[in-house]
Design an enzyme around this catalytic site. Sequence first.
Site, short mmCIF file in Angstrom:
data_model
loop_
_atom_site.label_atom_id
_atom_site.label_comp_id
_atom_site.label_asym_id
_atom_site.label_seq_id
_atom_site.Cartn_x
_atom_site.Cartn_y
_atom_site.Cartn_z
N ASP A 7 64.92 50.82 23.32
CA ASP A 7 65.90 51.76 23.16
C ASP A 7 66.94 50.75 22.47
O ASP A 7 67.68 50.05 23.02
CB ASP A 7 66.77 52.28 24.55
CG ASP A 7 67.68 53.17 24.22
OD1 ASP A 7 67.76 53.93 23.26
OD2 ASP A 7 68.58 53.22 25.38
N GLU A 68 63.06 54.15 19.76
CA GLU A 68 63.55 55.57 19.53
C GLU A 68 64.08 55.68 18.23
O GLU A 68 64.61 54.51 17.59
CB GLU A 68 64.97 55.68 20.26
CG GLU A 68 65.51 56.91 20.64
CD GLU A 68 66.68 56.89 21.37
OE1 GLU A 68 66.44 57.26 22.72
OE2 GLU A 68 67.76 56.87 21.09
N ASP A 141 70.12 52.61 29.36
CA ASP A 141 69.24 52.00 28.31
C ASP A 141 67.88 51.51 28.70
O ASP A 141 66.91 51.74 28.09
CB ASP A 141 70.09 50.84 27.64
CG ASP A 141 71.54 51.40 27.12
OD1 ASP A 141 71.45 51.76 26.07
OD2 ASP A 141 72.35 50.89 28.12
#
EC number: 3.1.21.10
Length: 179
Positions: A7, A68, A141
């Site tokens: 992330d 991501e 996260d």
Amino acid sequence: MRVLGVDPGLTRCGVGVVEGVAGRPLTMLGVGVVRTPVDADLSLRLLAVEQGIEQWLDEHRPEFVTVERVFSQHNVRTVMGTAQASAVAMLCAARRGIPVALHTPSEVKAAVTGNGRADKAQVGAMVTRLLRLSAPPKPADAADALALAICHIWRAPAQNRLQQAVALHTAHATKGRTA
């Protein structure tokens, strides 16, 4: 299949490793956050992200890295840092010959919770349940990185079959034109 989910972020870059196959219970092998000081020079922050991701790659030896996909945000400064951290993660994987997949936030949320608009708490709760953890990983996260890895494990077989079908179709179409 062992997947490192990333992330991306410049201040907090979530990382999580999940192992398993679609349709079977999954196992978390590690979760954490690579942090950089807000007041450090950008180049040093990117270097710290690179060093952190390299440590995770060394320790866990994933077969895939999933990151991501950066999406447009109103805050250009935030999206730039996210994009830069994302590029570092992809570079680290590419340097080692590890395939990289990108998943959008809504794709990850839909895969893990069934709702592409789920909030962070819902994602954390489902990651906790799916990986049989005693508590949601903190910060968010870290949970998001695990969700990325889970999404990839569940979606990769279908995506691979689709890519193979497209490649086969393209090969037949090209062969037909040259005959």
